[in-house]
Design a protein around this motif. Structure first.
Motif, short mmCIF file in Angstrom:
data_model
loop_
_atom_site.label_atom_id
_atom_site.label_comp_id
_atom_site.label_asym_id
_atom_site.label_seq_id
_atom_site.Cartn_x
_atom_site.Cartn_y
_atom_site.Cartn_z
N ASN A 109 -10.21 58.50 -5.91
CA ASN A 109 -8.82 57.62 -6.61
C ASN A 109 -8.62 56.97 -8.13
O ASN A 109 -8.20 55.69 -8.56
CB ASN A 109 -9.30 55.97 -5.86
CG ASN A 109 -8.23 55.67 -4.82
OD1 ASN A 109 -6.75 56.48 -4.81
ND2 ASN A 109 -7.18 54.28 -4.97
N GLU A 110 -8.97 57.93 -8.80
CA GLU A 110 -9.27 57.98 -10.20
C GLU A 110 -7.81 58.22 -11.35
O GLU A 110 -7.43 57.73 -12.62
CB GLU A 110 -10.06 58.78 -10.56
CG GLU A 110 -9.93 59.87 -11.09
CD GLU A 110 -10.18 60.65 -9.81
OE1 GLU A 110 -10.78 62.36 -10.28
OE2 GLU A 110 -10.03 60.39 -8.43
N GLY A 111 -6.81 58.34 -10.61
CA GLY A 111 -5.91 58.95 -10.73
C GLY A 111 -4.90 57.93 -11.53
O GLY A 111 -4.21 58.68 -13.18
N ARG A 112 -4.56 56.59 -11.73
CA ARG A 112 -4.31 55.69 -12.37
C ARG A 112 -5.06 55.59 -13.59
O ARG A 112 -4.14 55.12 -14.31
CB ARG A 112 -4.20 54.55 -11.69
CG ARG A 112 -2.40 54.92 -10.83
CD ARG A 112 -2.19 53.43 -10.08
NE ARG A 112 -0.84 53.33 -9.69
CZ ARG A 112 -0.68 54.42 -8.28
NH1 ARG A 112 -2.33 54.30 -7.50
NH2 ARG A 112 0.20 54.08 -7.29
N PHE A 142 1.60 57.55 -3.11
CA PHE A 142 0.79 57.90 -4.72
C PHE A 142 2.14 58.26 -5.71
O PHE A 142 2.92 59.08 -5.88
CB PHE A 142 -0.16 59.04 -4.68
CG PHE A 142 -0.79 58.70 -6.46
CD1 PHE A 142 -1.19 57.57 -6.71
CD2 PHE A 142 -0.81 60.33 -6.79
CE1 PHE A 142 -1.87 57.68 -8.08
CE2 PHE A 142 -1.01 59.54 -8.09
CZ PHE A 142 -2.03 58.77 -8.74
N PHE A 180 -4.88 58.66 -16.05
CA PHE A 180 -2.74 58.51 -16.84
C PHE A 180 -3.27 58.15 -17.85
O PHE A 180 -2.55 57.66 -18.89
CB PHE A 180 -1.98 58.20 -15.99
CG PHE A 180 -0.45 58.46 -16.62
CD1 PHE A 180 -0.14 59.44 -16.79
CD2 PHE A 180 0.01 57.15 -16.28
CE1 PHE A 180 1.11 59.75 -17.28
CE2 PHE A 180 1.43 57.68 -17.12
CZ PHE A 180 1.81 58.15 -17.60
N ALA A 181 -3.42 56.40 -17.83
CA ALA A 181 -3.74 55.61 -18.41
C ALA A 181 -4.39 56.22 -19.83
O ALA A 181 -4.04 55.63 -21.09
CB ALA A 181 -4.33 54.57 -17.86
N MET A 211 2.89 56.69 -10.21
CA MET A 211 2.96 56.30 -10.78
C MET A 211 4.28 56.19 -11.73
O MET A 211 5.26 56.76 -11.78
CB MET A 211 1.99 57.18 -12.20
CG MET A 211 0.74 57.02 -10.70
SD MET A 211 -0.49 57.71 -11.95
CE MET A 211 -0.12 59.32 -12.41
N GLN A 236 -6.94 61.06 -3.90
CA GLN A 236 -6.24 60.27 -4.20
C GLN A 236 -5.94 59.33 -2.76
O GLN A 236 -5.89 60.05 -1.41
CB GLN A 236 -4.93 59.93 -4.70
CG GLN A 236 -4.69 60.45 -6.25
CD GLN A 236 -6.01 59.58 -7.41
OE1 GLN A 236 -5.93 58.64 -7.18
NE2 GLN A 236 -6.65 60.51 -7.46
N THR A 294 5.96 55.48 -16.02
CA THR A 294 5.39 55.09 -17.73
C THR A 294 5.56 54.46 -17.99
O THR A 294 6.50 53.11 -17.53
CB THR A 294 6.34 56.39 -18.68
OG1 THR A 294 7.84 56.09 -18.55
CG2 THR A 294 6.14 58.30 -17.49
#
Length: 525
Positions: free
Chosen positions: A298-301, A241, A304-305, A243, A264, A245
Motif C-alpha cells: 500500500n505504498e502507492g500514494r 485505486f 507518488f507524493a 490518485m 495496493q 495530481t
C-alpha cells in the motif's frame, strides 16, 4: 458466495469495452453496460454485436448523453443499475467501473474480500466539514439550481449562479438528508442498491433536488446510502485505486507499474493508460487466475507524493516566509549540523556536549521529541517551532544564557538554513557526509512510507536510484548556496581531516576536536 455485477460507464474504446466484458464474465461475474449517448452509434452497435448471446451481459435500456459534472452521469448509472438488478438476481454486489479501470486482483481474491464483511464500500464524508473539495465552489453546488454545464457553458454557468445569488433564490437541502461527498467508484450490496431504488421511487423531491446540483455523482449515492444504511455497515473507502495530481487530474498507470498496482489494498485501478497495452494484457490474465496470493504494502500514494514532490518542494520555488521574526542577536553564534543519518548527527552532538560546554539540541525542526525546556508553548509542536523559528532560537539562547548554540537540521530543510543565514547572528553550518548502503536506503524508504516489508523487489529496484539521487541532490544543493562558515566532515575522511573541519566549525583547539572525532563508533549504523 459473492457474485459481482459490474456497472460499467464508458464512452470510447469499443475494443476495450468488449475485452473488459468478456474478461469479467468469463470469470463468472456479470456486467451492465452504459455506453454514452454522445459516442458514435457504430461503436455502440459493434459492442452489442460482439456481446450478443452472452447471458452475463446486459445494457442500459436508454443511452444517456453524459456531461462532466452533470446529472446525466447519475442518470446513466441508475439506468445500468436497474438493468443489472433485473437481469442478475444472483448478484450479491454491484461495483461501479469506468472504461479506464482494470482489475489488480483475481476474481477469486475479490469475492473472498467481499465475503469477509457484510458491508458497503463507498466514500461518504460530511459535505460541509470535510476538506474533500480542494478547489472551486462548495455550498453553491447544492443551494443553486444548475441548468448549465461549467465545462461547456462557462459564462452562462456563473452568470446563472450570480443571478440566483442576487435575487435570493438559494434553495434548501432536503431537511432529512445529511449531505455527503466522496468518490463515485463504489461497491454496494444488493439490498443497499434495492433500498436506494425504492427510496428514489418514493422521494421524487430528492430526485428533483439532485437533478439541479453540480457534480451530483460525488453526492447522490454517497448521501442516500448514508441515509439508508447504518454507519457500522459502511466502509468509507472505494475499492478502486485512483490518485489525482495537484491540478485535479487523474493519474494514469503504465506498463512498468504492474507490481506496484498489485501491492495496493484495492480490487481495481483507475486509470490505465490506453498506451499501456502490456499492462492491460497482464492485468486481464490476472483476473481469471486461481490460487494467487497478494502481498499488500500500500505504498502507492506515498511514492507518488515523493516523486512529484521532488519537483516542487524547494526546487521550483522555496516556501515563502510571511512573517518576520525578531533577530537572534548580532553577537551570538548559531551552529547547525546537518546529516541525513540523524543518529550520527545526534551521536556527534553528544560527543561535543561531553567535552564542550556549548548547549546543543537534536533535530529541533524535524522531530517532535527534542527535549526542549518549557518556553511558554512555542516549543510544543513542530508547526509552532517552524513558524516562529527565530523567536524560538532566541529564547533558547536566553534560557541557557549562552552566546553559542548548536542544533541539528535535516539536509532537506534548506529553506530554514537560508532563513537563519539571513539573520544578523553569526551562523555556521557543518555537513556530515555519510555513505549509504542499499540496505540503509531500503530501510529509509520503509521509514518514510515509500516502501513496506512486502513491497515487490521490482518496485524497490526502481526506487533505489531515485532515493540515492535525492540524497545526493540535497547535499549538492547545500553547496550551491555557498553558505559562509560552511564546513564538512566525511565518513571516508581520516580522523585528522575531520578534526580540522570540526575545529574550524566549533572554533575549538585541534586537540579537542580530535578527541571528539576519535570515537570509532561515530559512523556506525
Amino acid at each position: 458466495m459473492a457474485k459481482i455485477a459490474y456497472i460499467l460507464l464508458c464512452h470510447k474504446d469499443p475494443e476495450g469495452v468488449i475485452a473488459q466484458a468478456q474478461r469479467l464474465t468469463a470469470a463468472g461475474d456479470f456486467i451492465a453496460i452504459h455506453f454514452d449517448g454522445n459516442a458514435r452509434r457504430e461503436d455502440y452497435e459493434r459492442i452489442r454485436k460482439e456481446l450478443d448471446g452472452n447471458a452475463s451481459v446486459v445494457f442500459a435500456r436508454r443511452r444517456v448523453k453524459c456531461g462532466w459534472g452533470a446529472w446525466s452521469l447519475v442518470e446513466a448509472t441508475l439506468g445500468a443499475v436497474r438493468a443489472a438488478v433485473e437481469a442478475f438476481p444472483r448478484a450479491t454486489h454491484f461495483y461501479m467501473l469506468s472504461g479506464d479501470c482494470m482489475p489488480i486482483k483475481s476474481a477469486e481474491y475479490a469475492r473472498a474480500f467481499l465475503e469477509r464483511e457484510d458491508v458497503d464500500y463507498i466514500e461518504s464524508f460530511d459535505f460541509y466539514n470535510s476538506d474533500w473539495i480542494k478547489t472551486g465552489i462548495k455550498e453553491e453546488r447544492l443551494i443553486y439550481r444548475h441548468h448549465f454545464n461549467e465545462r461547456t457553458q462557462k459564462a452562462w454557468f456563473y452568470r446563472s449562479m450570480d443571478w440566483q445569488k442576487r435575487l435570493g433564490l438559494a434553495r434548501k437541502v432536503p431537511s432529512d438528508l445529511v449531505m455527503q461527498i466522496g468518490s463515485q467508484w463504489w461497491c454496494l450490496r444488493r439490498r443497499t442498491v434495492e433500498f436506494v431504488l425504492s427510496f428514489i421511487k418514493k422521494r421524487r423531491d430528492v430526485l428533483r433536488f439532485f437533478r439541479r446540483t453540480w457534480i451530483p455523482d460525488e453526492t447522490f449515492f454517497q448521501t442516500i446510502v448514508r441515509h439508508l444504511v447504518s454507519e457500522s455497515e459502511i466502509r468509507t473507502r472505494p475499492l478502486t485505486f485512483l490518485m489525482f495530481t495537484d491540478y485535479g487530474m487523474p493519474v494514469s498507470f503504465y506498463n512498468d507499474q504492474y507490481d506496484l498496482l498489485l501491492s495496493q489494498d484495492y480490487l481495481f485501478a483507475r486509470k490505465i493508460s490506453p498506451e499501456a497495452k502490456e499492462l492491460k494484457a497482464r492485468l486481464g490474465e490476472l483476473y481469471s487466475a486461481t490460487g494467487r496470493s497478494f502481498t499488500i504494502s500500500n505504498e502507492g500514494r506515498a511514492l507518488f507524493a515523493f516523486i512529484t514532490g521532488r519537483g516542487r518542494i524547494g526546487r521550483r520555488f522555496a516556501p515563502r516566509f510571511w512573517e518576520t521574526e525578531t533577530s537572534i542577536g548580532r553577537e551570538r553564534t548559531l551552529m547547525m549540523i546537518t546529516c541525513k543519518k540523524w543518529h550520527i548527527a545526534k551521536r556527534l552532538v553528544e560527543r561535543i556536549r561531553s567535552v564542550n560546554d556549548t548547549p546543543a539540541i537534536h533535530y529541533l525542526f524535524n522531530e517532535g521529541e527534542a527535549n526542549l525546556p518549557d518556553l511558554g508553548g512555542i516549543e510544543s509542536n513542530l508547526d509552532k517551532r517552524t513558524r516562529h523559528r527565530r523567536a524560538l532560537v532566541r529564547m533558547l539562547f536566553d534560557y541557557w544564557k549562552t552566546e553559542r548554540l548548536i542544533f541539528c537540521i535535516d539536509p532537506a530543510s534548506t529553506d530554514l538554513m537560508q532563513d537563519f543565514y539571513n539573520d544578523r547572528a553569526q551562523v555556521r553550518l557543518l555537513e556530515i557526509e555519510c555513505e549509504f548502503t542499499d540496505d540503509y536506503l531500503i530501510g529509509h524508504a520503509r521509514r518514510v512510507g515509500l516502501a513496506a516489508e512486502g513491497s515487490p523487489q521490482a518496485t524497490i529496484d526502481r526506487l533505489m536510484p531515485t532515493i540515492r539521487y535525492d540524497l545526493r541532490f540535497e547535499s549538492d544543493r547545500i553547496r550551491e548556496f555557498d553558505f559562509p562558515g560552511f564546513h564538512r566532515i566525511r565518513q571516508s575522511a581520516t580522523v585528522e581531516e575531520n578534526a580540522q573541519a570540526l575545529a574550524a566549525f566549533l572554533d575549538i583547539p585541534a586537540k579537542t576536536a580530535r578527541e571528539i572525532m576519535g570515537s570509532e563508533h561515530l559512523f556506525v549504523d
